[in-house]
Write an enzyme that holds these catalytic residues in place. Structure first.
Site, PDB file in Angstrom:
ATOM      1  N   GLU A 125     -12.280   0.363  -8.554  1.00 33.09           N
ATOM      2  CA  GLU A 125     -13.662  -0.116  -8.585  1.00 33.09           C
ATOM      3  C   GLU A 125     -14.061  -0.516 -10.004  1.00 33.09           C
ATOM      4  O   GLU A 125     -15.024   0.008 -10.577  1.00 33.09           O
ATOM      5  CB  GLU A 125     -14.619   0.931  -7.972  1.00 33.09           C
ATOM      6  CG  GLU A 125     -14.288   1.180  -6.500  1.00 33.09           C
ATOM      7  CD  GLU A 125     -15.345   1.959  -5.713  1.00 33.09           C
ATOM      8  OE1 GLU A 125     -16.286   2.497  -6.319  1.00 33.09           O
ATOM      9  OE2 GLU A 125     -15.209   2.017  -4.476  1.00 33.09           O
ATOM     10  N   TYR A 162     -17.310   1.425   3.142  1.00 32.10           N
ATOM     11  CA  TYR A 162     -17.750   2.663   3.784  1.00 32.10           C
ATOM     12  C   TYR A 162     -18.820   2.348   4.825  1.00 32.10           C
ATOM     13  O   TYR A 162     -19.712   1.528   4.585  1.00 32.10           O
ATOM     14  CB  TYR A 162     -18.341   3.623   2.748  1.00 32.10           C
ATOM     15  CG  TYR A 162     -17.295   4.265   1.866  1.00 32.10           C
ATOM     16  CD1 TYR A 162     -16.573   5.355   2.318  1.00 32.10           C
ATOM     17  CD2 TYR A 162     -17.013   3.769   0.595  1.00 32.10           C
ATOM     18  CE1 TYR A 162     -15.598   5.956   1.519  1.00 32.10           C
ATOM     19  CE2 TYR A 162     -16.041   4.359  -0.208  1.00 32.10           C
ATOM     20  CZ  TYR A 162     -15.341   5.454   0.260  1.00 32.10           C
ATOM     21  OH  TYR A 162     -14.383   6.044  -0.512  1.00 32.10           O
ATOM     22  N   GLU A 179      -9.949   2.479   0.653  1.00 32.93           N
ATOM     23  CA  GLU A 179     -11.060   3.427   0.853  1.00 32.93           C
ATOM     24  C   GLU A 179     -11.868   2.919   2.035  1.00 32.93           C
ATOM     25  O   GLU A 179     -12.494   1.859   1.957  1.00 32.93           O
ATOM     26  CB  GLU A 179     -11.939   3.547  -0.391  1.00 32.93           C
ATOM     27  CG  GLU A 179     -11.278   4.326  -1.511  1.00 32.93           C
ATOM     28  CD  GLU A 179     -12.206   4.633  -2.680  1.00 32.93           C
ATOM     29  OE1 GLU A 179     -13.428   4.806  -2.468  1.00 32.93           O
ATOM     30  OE2 GLU A 179     -11.693   4.693  -3.819  1.00 32.93           O
ATOM     31  N   GLN A 232     -11.789  10.838   2.978  1.00 31.93           N
ATOM     32  CA  GLN A 232     -10.603  11.256   2.279  1.00 31.93           C
ATOM     33  C   GLN A 232      -9.870  12.294   3.134  1.00 31.93           C
ATOM     34  O   GLN A 232     -10.434  12.759   4.121  1.00 31.93           O
ATOM     35  CB  GLN A 232     -10.962  11.832   0.914  1.00 31.93           C
ATOM     36  CG  GLN A 232     -11.668  10.827   0.007  1.00 31.93           C
ATOM     37  CD  GLN A 232     -11.791  11.306  -1.443  1.00 31.93           C
ATOM     38  OE1 GLN A 232     -11.297  12.371  -1.819  1.00 31.93           O
ATOM     39  NE2 GLN A 232     -12.476  10.499  -2.271  1.00 31.93           N
TER      40      GLN A 232
HETATM   41  O1  AHR Z   1     -14.366   8.228  -2.133  1.00 31.80           O
HETATM   42  C1  AHR Z   1     -15.399   8.543  -3.009  1.00 31.80           C
HETATM   43  C2  AHR Z   1     -15.627   7.477  -4.062  1.00 31.80           C
HETATM   44  O2  AHR Z   1     -16.058   6.303  -3.449  1.00 31.80           O
HETATM   45  C3  AHR Z   1     -14.429   7.044  -4.849  1.00 31.80           C
HETATM   46  O3  AHR Z   1     -14.161   7.887  -5.919  1.00 31.80           O
HETATM   47  C4  AHR Z   1     -14.829   5.683  -5.334  1.00 31.80           C
HETATM   48  O4  AHR Z   1     -13.727   4.834  -5.546  1.00 31.80           O
HETATM   49  C5  AHR Z   1     -15.753   5.182  -4.255  1.00 31.80           C
HETATM   50  O5  AHR Z   1     -16.909   4.659  -4.778  1.00 31.80           O
END
Ligand code: AHR
Length: 550
Positions: free
Chosen positions: A231, A296, A354, A403
């Site tokens: 990121e 996300y 992610e 995660q």
């Molecule tokens: O997964 C949590 C965080 O989300 C990670 O550290 C980052 O890469 C993202 O913003």
């Protein structure tokens, strides 16, 4: 196509009636439609919001077993493990002297559970943590390693007792591919180059190889993937895309594996940041092997402070979670189209390293630890995303859910000596046949699921032929109220039977707790028939079903 046009007309009409506050929800539904080539609108498209107890129209699908697509790379089922909350400490690593049963410091219950779902790859040490991580802090005698503050996640002490050797020890035990993220944001390229040398140089060949041997590991390790920062547009250094791309070229140039192929993954875009992809591919495309994509799913996505609760949510947030998840299809399609301009041969992978749900933290927990409960809703989100990745197997060749343990959409939750498998864990268990299998096209015509301003196709599917030749079909019904009759025409396949396993439950937020660990677990599914080249069944509401065809 006709159904799709008519559905779009329907949306146009609803948009003009519904006012600006609802436009985004409609845009999302439309996007899910437009960018879901394998998920066309169908018989139910013109039906306004339906009563919960009405019978659903039939989902129709065609599976083309005689038209094999690209292989679904096993690393698409990868995991992300960051130094964040109890993601590593307590969740995986308890140390050799712990009372919790362990194998050289790694929790035995966690190891066994992860091995059972064939975890193929684990990305480490971050995330945001990676761009403040200095690998030398995590090697050598444990008691001599420096304690630092984890400034990204909760401001807690990081004692570095889990470092490079411990990470590779975990990978050895899991038999997993390795993905190490290098510090680009706050360390010079020489630091990355030396870390790679430390990990990969043959025994006795260099000063760093000898240091590794003194630290207990004479043989080099293999790095399958090297992340060039994380990121870089945000926690990795707040960079412009062009600057990040220049740095990517520079770091990639000096990171040299001493033992063969090490795929270099550039820090990529988040969500719909197409400008980032454009710049990265234009400036660094020739020097990288993959571009990361982060996305996300949040039920409420107005701001990051108010994301919605993990359990006890209203149906409105079930619906928004589903429509936001389906946006993944649009993001992958559009980022891939940009990549195609620079890389028509699809050499550079899109690595969705992610993904998953991100809710408000569990009440009473440290907000910096990103702890959240995991429910049936997460299982459905996982099934939808895994289907999308299978549809894009030509470009998405690696992914990592965020995660693995105790953080965000985790496989496993631990509390002291206790451990529980989440509904998401069981989805990964169901999809094991997808690892390394050949994707098969499956076109679905689905009724809609409607709730307030959200309208999304109710059923998503993917299909594969595994390496032993068996065909498997995954069906995800995201409608929380209605079971869906399904009829799949099987082209090029002589099957006579289908059975499998299903994950479902009575409540939208059904979940497993330490006291009730088996509330959401796979159940056998025997309600499918195959006759005359047709597979028929009814997929229960809010469920993930995987069928094995024989
Ligand atoms: O997964 C949590 C965080 O989300 C990670 O550290 C980052 O890469 C993202 O913003």
């Amino acid at each position: 196509m006709v159904a799709e046009r008519e559905s779009m007309d329907l949306f146009t009409q609803r948009t003009s009636q519904s006012g600006s506050g609802q436009t985004r929800g409609l845009k999302r539904a439309l996007a899910a439609l437009t960018f879901a080539p394998l998920m066309l609108a169908g018989a139910g498209f013109a039906t306004p919001a339906v009563a919960q107890d009405t019978a659903a129209p039939t989902v129709t699908a065609t599976l083309q077993a005689d038209k094999p697509g690209p292989v679904v790379h096993r690393d698409v089922f990868g995991q992300f493990a960051e130094h964040l909350g109890h993601g590593i400490y307590g969740g995986i690593w308890v140390g050799k002297n712990s009372r919790i049963p362990n194998d050289g410091g790694y929790r035995r219950d966690v190891l066994d559970a992860l091995k059972a779902i064939n975890v193929p790859m684990v990305r480490w040490p971050g995330g945001c943590f990676a761009d403040e991580y200095h690998w030398r802090d995590g090697i050598g005698a444990t008691k001599s390693r420096p304690t630092k503050v984890n400034t990204n996640w909760g401001g807690v002490n990081e004692d570095n007792s889990f470092g490079t050797h411990e990470y590779f020890g975990l990978m050895d035990r899991l038999g997993a591919s390795t993905y190490v993220s290098a510090n680009v944001g706050s360390a010079p390229p020489a630091e990355t180059a030396q870390w790679v040398e430390y990990m990969t140089a043959a025994k006795g060949t260099t000063v760093l190889a000898k240091e590794r041997e003194r630290n207990g590991h004479a043989a080099p390790w293999k790095i399958q993937y090297l992340g060039i920062g994380n990121e870089l547009w945000g926690c990795g250094g707040n960079m412009r895309a062009e600057y990040a791309a220049d740095l990517t070229n520079r770091y990639a140039q000096f990171a040299k594996s001493a033992n063969g192929t090490m795929l270099k993954i550039a820090s990529g875009p988040s969500d719909s940041n197409y400008e980032w992809t454009e710049a990265m591919m234009r400036i660094a495309g020739k020097n990288i092997d993959g571009l990361a994509l982060h996305y996300y799913t949040r039920p409420r996505d107005k701001d990051w402070k108010d994301k919605g609760a993990a359990i006890g949510f209203p149906e409105r947030e079930w619906a928004s979670t589903m429509s936001h998840t389906l946006e993944m299809e649009e993001f992958i399609t559009k980022h891939s189209a940009i990549m195609d301009k620079y890389d028509p041969a699809k050499r550079v992978m899109l690595a969705v390293d992610e993904w998953g749900t991100w809710y408000d933290p569990t009440p009473g927990s440290n907000p910096g630890f990103l702890e959240q409960q995991n429910s049936l809703r997460d299982a459905v989100v996982a099934g939808l995303n895994l289907n999308i990745f299978a549809h894009h197997a030509d470009r998405v060749k690696m992914a990592a859910i965020a995660q693995m343990v105790n953080v965000l959409q985790a496989m496993l939750l631990t509390d002291g000596a206790r451990m529980v498998k989440t509904p998401t864990y069981w989805v990964f268990d169901l999809y094991k046949p997808w690892q390394g299998a050949t994707s098969l096209p499956i076109q679905v015509t689905s009724p809609w699921y409607h709730k307030d301003e959200v309208a999304v196709p109710a059923v998503s599917a993917s299909a594969v032929r595994d390496t032993a030749g068996q065909v498997h079909v995954a069906l995800v019904n995201l409608d929380p109220n209605r079971a869906m009759p399904v009829s799949v025409s099987l082209a090029g396949l002589q099957a006579t039977q289908a059975s499998g396993r299903i994950i479902t439950g009575t409540a939208m937020d059904a979940h497993n707790s330490f006291d009730a660990p088996d509330t959401v677990v796979p159940q056998p599914f025997t309600g499918a028939q195959v006759t005359g080249g047709n597979l028929t069944l009814t997929v229960p509401a809010k469920s993930v079903l995987v069928l094995d065809l024989r």
